[in-house]
Design a protein around this motif. Sequence first.
Motif, PDB file in Angstrom:
ATOM      1  N   PRO A 129      -6.741  -5.201  -9.310  1.00 37.32           N
ATOM      2  CA  PRO A 129      -6.510  -5.457 -10.736  1.00 37.32           C
ATOM      3  C   PRO A 129      -5.256  -4.755 -11.257  1.00 37.32           C
ATOM      4  N   LYS A 130      -4.583  -5.421 -12.196  1.00 38.16           N
ATOM      5  CA  LYS A 130      -3.314  -4.874 -12.670  1.00 38.16           C
ATOM      6  C   LYS A 130      -3.487  -3.642 -13.548  1.00 38.16           C
ATOM      7  N   ASN A 131      -4.690  -3.370 -14.050  1.00 35.82           N
ATOM      8  CA  ASN A 131      -4.880  -2.162 -14.861  1.00 35.82           C
ATOM      9  C   ASN A 131      -4.824  -0.888 -14.009  1.00 35.82           C
ATOM     10  N   ARG A 132      -4.880  -1.012 -12.686  1.00 38.83           N
ATOM     11  CA  ARG A 132      -4.776   0.146 -11.795  1.00 38.83           C
ATOM     12  C   ARG A 132      -3.345   0.397 -11.340  1.00 38.83           C
ATOM     13  N   LEU A 133      -2.448  -0.542 -11.650  1.00 31.63           N
ATOM     14  CA  LEU A 133      -1.076  -0.473 -11.155  1.00 31.63           C
ATOM     15  C   LEU A 133      -0.071  -0.283 -12.282  1.00 31.63           C
ATOM     16  N   LEU A 134       0.919   0.529 -12.020  1.00 29.24           N
ATOM     17  CA  LEU A 134       2.043   0.696 -12.934  1.00 29.24           C
ATOM     18  C   LEU A 134       3.244  -0.044 -12.360  1.00 29.24           C
ATOM     19  N   ASP A 135       4.165  -0.430 -13.220  1.00 30.22           N
ATOM     20  CA  ASP A 135       5.393  -1.044 -12.728  1.00 30.22           C
ATOM     21  C   ASP A 135       6.171  -0.028 -11.909  1.00 30.22           C
ATOM     22  N   GLY A 136       6.785  -0.509 -10.850  1.00 27.87           N
ATOM     23  CA  GLY A 136       7.597   0.368 -10.020  1.00 27.87           C
ATOM     24  C   GLY A 136       7.279   0.206  -8.543  1.00 27.87           C
ATOM     25  N   ARG A 137       7.714   1.183  -7.767  1.00 22.72           N
ATOM     26  CA  ARG A 137       7.578   1.117  -6.315  1.00 22.72           C
ATOM     27  C   ARG A 137       6.236   1.685  -5.872  1.00 22.72           C
ATOM     28  N   TRP A 138       5.621   1.006  -4.917  1.00 21.60           N
ATOM     29  CA  TRP A 138       4.372   1.421  -4.294  1.00 21.60           C
ATOM     30  C   TRP A 138       4.512   1.273  -2.785  1.00 21.60           C
ATOM     31  N   ASN A 139       3.857   2.137  -2.040  1.00 24.51           N
ATOM     32  CA  ASN A 139       3.732   1.967  -0.596  1.00 24.51           C
ATOM     33  C   ASN A 139       2.303   1.538  -0.317  1.00 24.51           C
ATOM     34  N   LEU A 140       2.154   0.420   0.369  1.00 24.43           N
ATOM     35  CA  LEU A 140       0.843  -0.111   0.694  1.00 24.43           C
ATOM     36  C   LEU A 140       0.570   0.169   2.169  1.00 24.43           C
ATOM     37  N   ILE A 141      -0.565   0.802   2.443  1.00 26.80           N
ATOM     38  CA  ILE A 141      -0.975   1.102   3.815  1.00 26.80           C
ATOM     39  C   ILE A 141      -2.353   0.481   4.009  1.00 26.80           C
ATOM     40  N   ALA A 142      -2.428  -0.528   4.872  1.00 24.04           N
ATOM     41  CA  ALA A 142      -3.693  -1.216   5.145  1.00 24.04           C
ATOM     42  C   ALA A 142      -4.182  -0.787   6.521  1.00 24.04           C
ATOM     43  N   ASN A 143      -5.347  -0.168   6.546  1.00 22.94           N
ATOM     44  CA  ASN A 143      -5.976   0.256   7.799  1.00 22.94           C
ATOM     45  C   ASN A 143      -7.138  -0.705   8.042  1.00 22.94           C
ATOM     46  N   LEU A 144      -6.956  -1.629   8.984  1.00 22.34           N
ATOM     47  CA  LEU A 144      -7.921  -2.694   9.211  1.00 22.34           C
ATOM     48  C   LEU A 144      -8.687  -2.475  10.497  1.00 22.34           C
ATOM     49  N   SER A 145      -9.915  -2.933  10.484  1.00 16.52           N
ATOM     50  CA  SER A 145     -10.730  -2.972  11.691  1.00 16.52           C
ATOM     51  C   SER A 145     -11.211  -4.406  11.845  1.00 16.52           C
ATOM     52  N   TYR A 146     -10.888  -5.018  12.998  1.00 13.94           N
ATOM     53  CA  TYR A 146     -11.265  -6.413  13.230  1.00 13.94           C
ATOM     54  C   TYR A 146     -11.670  -6.566  14.687  1.00 13.94           C
ATOM     55  N   GLU A 147     -12.911  -6.942  14.893  1.00 11.45           N
ATOM     56  CA  GLU A 147     -13.483  -7.164  16.221  1.00 11.45           C
ATOM     57  C   GLU A 147     -13.266  -5.969  17.155  1.00 11.45           C
TER      58      GLU A 147
END
Length: 148
Positions: A118-136
């Motif tokens: 949701p956009k209410n958790r985000l501010l304008d500007g730069r973010w680093n996204l780190i996705a740690n996934l587990s699949y099979e």
Amino acid sequence: MKINWGTGIVIAFVLFISFIMFFVVRSLTDESLEHELVTEEYYKKELQFQTELDAEQRAADRGISLEVRRVEEGLMVKFPEDLIPENIKGKVFLYRPSDKQFDFEVAISLSDPYLLIPKNRLLDGRWNLIANLSYEGETYLVKQSIKF
């Protein structure tokens, strides 16, 4: 009163030392010059670095990448279509380099091939996204820098 060479040299040294001390004291007490560490537990995170590199390499070998785009409701993170959404588990961590108090983590629990932040958790500007996934039974790590 006439100033001789010795007195002039002493005055010059005193002025130079005062000049340097002024900037040292100013840089130590100025709030705008304070910088935080990237992470609080730097050495602990360093020990986990090789496992992160292996997970990133697995994601690259399998061709797992995330499509991140801004939508009306917030930020949509789209997972690859060849993965079954119900089998994807893990966390998405959004890191704000400019201020750690805005960092947050979202658990991945999908029924569709995308995750909406949701956009209410985000501010304008730069973010680093780190996705740690587990699949099979395999873990994958995807890192991206985004602008919101």
